[in-house]
Write an enzyme that holds these catalytic residues in place. Structure first.
Site, PDB file in Angstrom:
ATOM      1  N   THR A  26       1.169  -1.528   0.000  1.00 41.60           N
ATOM      2  CA  THR A  26      -0.227   0.012   0.181  1.00 41.60           C
ATOM      3  C   THR A  26       1.056   1.355   0.179  1.00 41.60           C
ATOM      4  OG1 THR A  26      -1.735  -1.187   0.891  1.00 41.60           O
ATOM      5  CG2 THR A  26      -1.545   1.170   1.104  1.00 41.60           C
TER       6      THR A  26
ATOM      7  N   PHE B 109       1.014   4.714   1.236  1.00 46.15           N
ATOM      8  CA  PHE B 109       0.226   5.776   1.723  1.00 46.15           C
ATOM      9  C   PHE B 109       0.784   7.527   1.885  1.00 46.15           C
ATOM     10  CE2 PHE B 109       0.367   1.890   4.622  1.00 46.15           C
ATOM     11  CZ  PHE B 109      -1.262   1.924   4.815  1.00 46.15           C
TER      12      PHE B 109
END
Ligand code: PEP
Ligand code: MN
Length: 685
Positions: free
Chosen positions: A278, A280
Site C-alpha cells: 500500500t 500512503f
C-alpha cells in the site's frame, strides 16, 4: 549451563558496542548532510558507490566466515537509514528549520497496529522522538484533525497494489486544502490472529476491515463453518477478538497488531495475492520544499474541458518538457455525473524551472489545476539500496559478442516477430528477469531439478548465489515420463521457491505445465518455463503469451529449430515479447547420452532470431561429469547463458540426481566459466 549468564553478558556488551558505533556513524552522516547542504554540486546519492560498499562488506564478511547475505542485508538497512537521515536533514535546511520540531502528533484512521500506523512509524522513524499517533474512526476525521491543528500531520492510504486506488482518500485530497509532503510504502501481510494456537477448524467468526476480508476471500472460502464479520479497522478487530475472549473468534490484521494485544498468528500470508503493498501519503497544512537532489514526485488534480483532445493537450505539455508521468487516474466529479477529474503523478520537483514551466503549460490547457503536493519519491524501485552486490572479485571487462550473419529472408515470413529484422539485423532483444538481463552478458541459471523441501532448496540457493549464478531454477510441477515418479510439490513448492529467491536475491524460474496454472505461477515466479515436452502445447503457449512474465521456452526433444521458432512466435503473437530460447538436446540415433546436444543450433538460432538463446547441458547430457564441459562449450558457441541442475546431495535427489552438479562441481564450473568469459571478452551477467 552455569556459563550462560556470562555468555549473555558478553553478548549484551557487544550489542552495546554496536549501538555506540551506530550512534557514531549517525553523527558522521549528519556531518555529510551538513556538507551536502552547503555544497550543492555534491551528489546526494551514488548507487554505484552503495553497490561497491555493500560488495566490499559482503566479501569481508565471507573472509571472516560470516554469512555474507545476512551481513549485507543488515548493511543495506544501515545504508537506507543513512539516506533517509541525510534527506531529512536537507529537507530541514531547505525549509529553514534549524532544530527538530518538538513532539509531533500524527493522525491516522484506525487503531494502533493498523497498517496506516505501521507505515507512519516507518515514515517518521528517523526522528529522535517518536511522534504521538492519534487514531481516528474515519479518514475525514484524520484530515480534519490536521485542519484544526490538533495534529501536525495525517497519514492516509492512497492506493493498494492489488485493490487499486482508495476513493475516499482521493476525494479528501480534492476537497481539503492540505498538501501532500511525503509518501511511504508498506507491505501488507495479512495474518489470521487468534487468542490461542487452536486448529483452524475451531474458528467460527473472523473479524476485519471489509477490504482485508475481500483480499483474503480465497482463504476464508476454505474456512468451512466460519463467518466473516466486517469491522471498521483491522487493528480494532484484533482488540475486539481480545475483548470477546473466545478462542472461536479470529481477526485478520498485521502480525504487529496481534502482538500489541497478545494474539497469536494462526496463519501468515493469507491474502489471495502475494506482494500486496500500500502507498500512503502524509499530509500537512503547508507544502514543504525539497532539495533539488532529492528525487521528488508531484501530484496534481486536473480537470479538463469536455472537448476532444483536451487531456492529450495537457499531457503533451509534460511530454514536451521531458517530464515523466507515473500515474494517471480518472475519477468521476462528485457533482456532475459522467464528467471526470484526473489525478496525475509526475516525477520532478515543483521548484525545478522545467517542471514549473510544464505545469504552466498544463494550466493553460486545463479548466482547473491544483498541485496537491511535491514530496520525495519512496515508491520507486530504482531508488532502492542496490541488492545485486558482487561477492566475486575479478569481473571481466564488458564487451559485446561479435555480430551475426545475414538474416535469411524466409524466416521473416514464417515468424515475423521472432525473426531478426532486415532493417536492423544487429538488434538483439534483451530479456529482463528481475535485475538480470538475458542478452547482456552470459547468464547462469542454476538450481535443483525439483523443489523437494525447504532445507534442500535453501541450501541449493545459497550455493547458486555464492558461486555467481544469477537466476534460481526449481521445478514444482514435474512432467515425468512415468506417472509413478515424483511429480513435484505443486503449488506449495512455489512459496518455498519464492522465499528462497528473496532470501538470496535471485529471481526464480519454474516450469508451468497447464494453461490454467499460468496466472498462479506468474504470481510467484519471475520467469515461466515451458518444458521440452510442452513446446508444442499451443494452449499453454498462448496462455504464457498472455502473461507479463518472461518465458523460458525449451526446444522439444523431437522438434526442429524452425518449430522452436514457430513455438516462440505463438508466445510473441499473444502479446508477450520477453522470450528466451533454450537448446536442451534432441533425440537422435545416438543413445550414449540422454539426448544429443545440438550446439550448432545456437548459431543457427542467432542467425534467425533476435531472442536470447541459452543451453541446458544437464538434460542434454544426463550425466554429471559431462555438464560443466558442455556448459563451457555453450559459452564458446555464443550462447547467452546456461541452465544447469545443482543439488546439495545429488545421491538423495528425487529427480534427475545422476545429472546434478554437486556444490563443489558447480563452484568449479563457475570459476572456469568466468576465466573463459574473460579470455573471450564476454561479460558474465
Ligand atoms: C527441466 O528443466 O526441469 C526439464 C524438465 O527440462 P526439459 O523440459 O528440457 O526436459
Ligand atoms: Mn531435470
Amino acid at each position: 549451563m552455569s556459563d550462560l549468564p556470562n555468555v549473555r553478558a558478553a553478548l549484551d556488551r557487544i550489542d552495546a558496542a554496536l549501538l555506540d558505533l551506530l550512534a557514531e556513524r549517525s553523527a558522521v552522516v549528519d556531518e555529510v548532510a551538513a556538507l551536502k547542504s552547503r555544497e550543492h554540486a555534491l551528489l546526494l546519492r551514488d548507487l554505484e558507490r552503495e553497490r561497491d560498499l555493500l560488495s566490499k562488506v559482503g566479501r569481508e564478511a565471507q573472509r571472516r566466515g560470516l554469512n555474507a547475505f545476512h551481513v549485507v542485508k543488515i548493511f543495506r538497512d544501515v545504508v537506507e537509514a543513512s539516506v533517509r537521515q541525510q534527506e531529512s536533514r536537507l529537507t530541514r535546511a531547505a525549509n529553514g528549520i534549524d532544530e527538530e520540531p518538538a513532539l509531533l502528533r500524527v493522525a491516522f484512521q484506525g487503531a494502533e497496529g493498523a497498517y496506516s500506523h505501521l507505515a507512519g512509524r516507518k515514515f517518521f522513524a528517523d526522528r529522535s522522538e517518536e511522534p504521538i499517533f492519534v487514531g481516528y474512526r474515519s479518514f475525514r476525521q484524520a484530515v480534519e484533525a490536521v485542519e484544526r491543528e490538533e495534529c501536525e500531520f495525517a497519514i492516509l492510504p492512497l492506493e493498494n497494489s492489488v485493490a487499486g486506488g482508495i476513493n475516499e482518500t482521493y476525494a479528501l485530497l480534492g476537497t481539503s486544502k492540505l498538501s501532500i509532503v511525503g509518501e511511504e510504502v508498506w507491505p501488507v501481510e495479512h495474518c489470521l490472529l487468534g487468542l490461542a494456537k487452536v486448529p483452524l477448524a475451531r474458528i467460527r467468526r473472523v473479524y476485519s476491515h471489509p477490504q482485508a476480508l475481500m483480499q483474503c476471500s480465497e482463504f476464508l472460502d476454505g474456512l468451512a463453518g466460519a463467518s466473516s464479520e466486517s469491522f471498521f479497522d483491522t487493528a480494532a478487530s484484533v482488540a475486539k477478538v481480545k475483548e470477546l475472549g473466545s478462542e472461536e473468534n479470529a481477526a485478520i490484521a498485521s502480525e504487529e497488531a496481534g502482538e500489541r494485544h497478545g494474539l497469536v498468528v494462526l496463519r501468515r500470508s493469507i491474502a489471495n495475492q502475494r506482494n500486496n503493498q500500500t502507498r500512503f501519503v502524509v499530509v500537512h497544512k503547508r507544502p514543504f520544499r525539497f532539495d533539488p537532489r532529492i528525487p521528488c514526485r508531484t501530484s496534481l488534480l486536473l480537470v479538463t474541458d469536455h472537448r476532444e483532445g483536451a487531456l492529450e493537450r495537457c499531457l503533451a505539455e509534460l511530454a514536451k518538457a521531458g517530464v515523466n508521468l507515473t500515474k494517471l487516474e480518472s475519477r468521476s466529479m462528485p457533482a456532475t455525473p459522467w464528467e471526470y477529474q484526473f489525478y496525475v503523478d509526475v516525477e520532478g520537483n515543483v521548484d525545478d524551472p522545467r517542471l514549473a514551466a510544464a505545469l504552466e503549460g498544463v494550466g493553460r490547457n486545463a479548466r482547473y489545476l491544483r498541485v496537491l503536493g511535491c514530496y520525495p519519491r519512496k515508491a520507486d524501485p530504482s531508488r532502492e539500496v542496490p541488492k545485486d552486490v558482487d561477492l566475486l572479485p575479478d569481473a571481466a571487462p564488458p564487451e559485446p559478442w561479435p555480430a551475426g550473419t545475414p538474416v535469411p529472408a524466409e524466416s521473416r515470413v514464417a515468424y515475423p516477430l521472432a525473426a531478426r529484422r532486415a532493417t536492423d539485423p544487429g538488434a538483439r532483444t534483451p530479456v529482463k528477469v528481475g535485475d538480470v538481463v538475458f542478452g547482456e552478458g552470459f547468464v547462469v541459471i542454476a538450481g535443483p531439478c525439483a523443489v523437494e523441501n525447504e532445507a534442500q532448496l535453501f541450501e541449493a540457493a545459497r550455493v547458486v548465489r555464492e558461486g555467481g549464478g544469477r537466476v534460481l531454477r526449481g521445478g514444482v510441477f514435474k512432467p515425468r515420463t512415468s506417472p509413478y515418479s515424483f511429480q513435484g510439490l505443486g503449488i506449495p513448492g512455489l512459496d518455498l521457491l519464492c522465499r528462497a529467491g528473496l532470501e538470496y536475491h535471485l529471481p526464480v524460474v519454474t516450469e508451468v505445465v497447464a494453461p490454467e496454472d499460468v496466472e498462479k505461477v506468474a504470481e510467484f515466479a519471475d520467469m515461466l518455463q515451458v518444458g521440452a515436452r510442452n513446446m508444442q502445447n499451443f494452449a499453454l503457449l498462448k496462455a504464457v503469451g498472455q502473461s507479463s512474465r518472461p518465458v523460458l521456452l525449451k526446444r522439444g526433444m523431437m522438434s526442429s529449430v524452425e518449430e522452436l521458432l514457430l513455438a516462440a512466435e505463438y508466445v510473441l503473437s499473444a502479446g508477450n515479447r520477453a522470450v528466451v530460447l533454450c537448446e536442451r538436446g534432441i533425440r537422435t540415433f545416438e543413445t550414449s547420452t540422454r539426448n544429443t546436444l545440438d550446439l550448432g543450433a545456437v548459431q543457427v538460432l542467432k542467425a534467425r532470431t533476435h531472442l536470447p538463446v541459452i543451453v541446458d547441458p544437464s538434460h542434454a547430457m544426463g550425466v554429471t561429469a559431462f555438464v560443466a564441459p558442455m556448459a563451457r562449450a555453450a559459452l564458446a558457441a555464443g550462447a547467452d547463458g546456461v541452465i544447469v541442475e545443482v543439488h546439495p546431495h545429488p545421491e538423495e535427489a528425487l529427480c534427475d540426481g545422476p545429472q546434478a552438479l554437486t556444490p563443489e562441481l558447480f563452484a568449479t564450473m563457475m570459476g572456469d566459466l568466468r576465466r573463459m568469459a574473460q579470455a573471450l571478452g564476454v561479460k558474465m551477467a
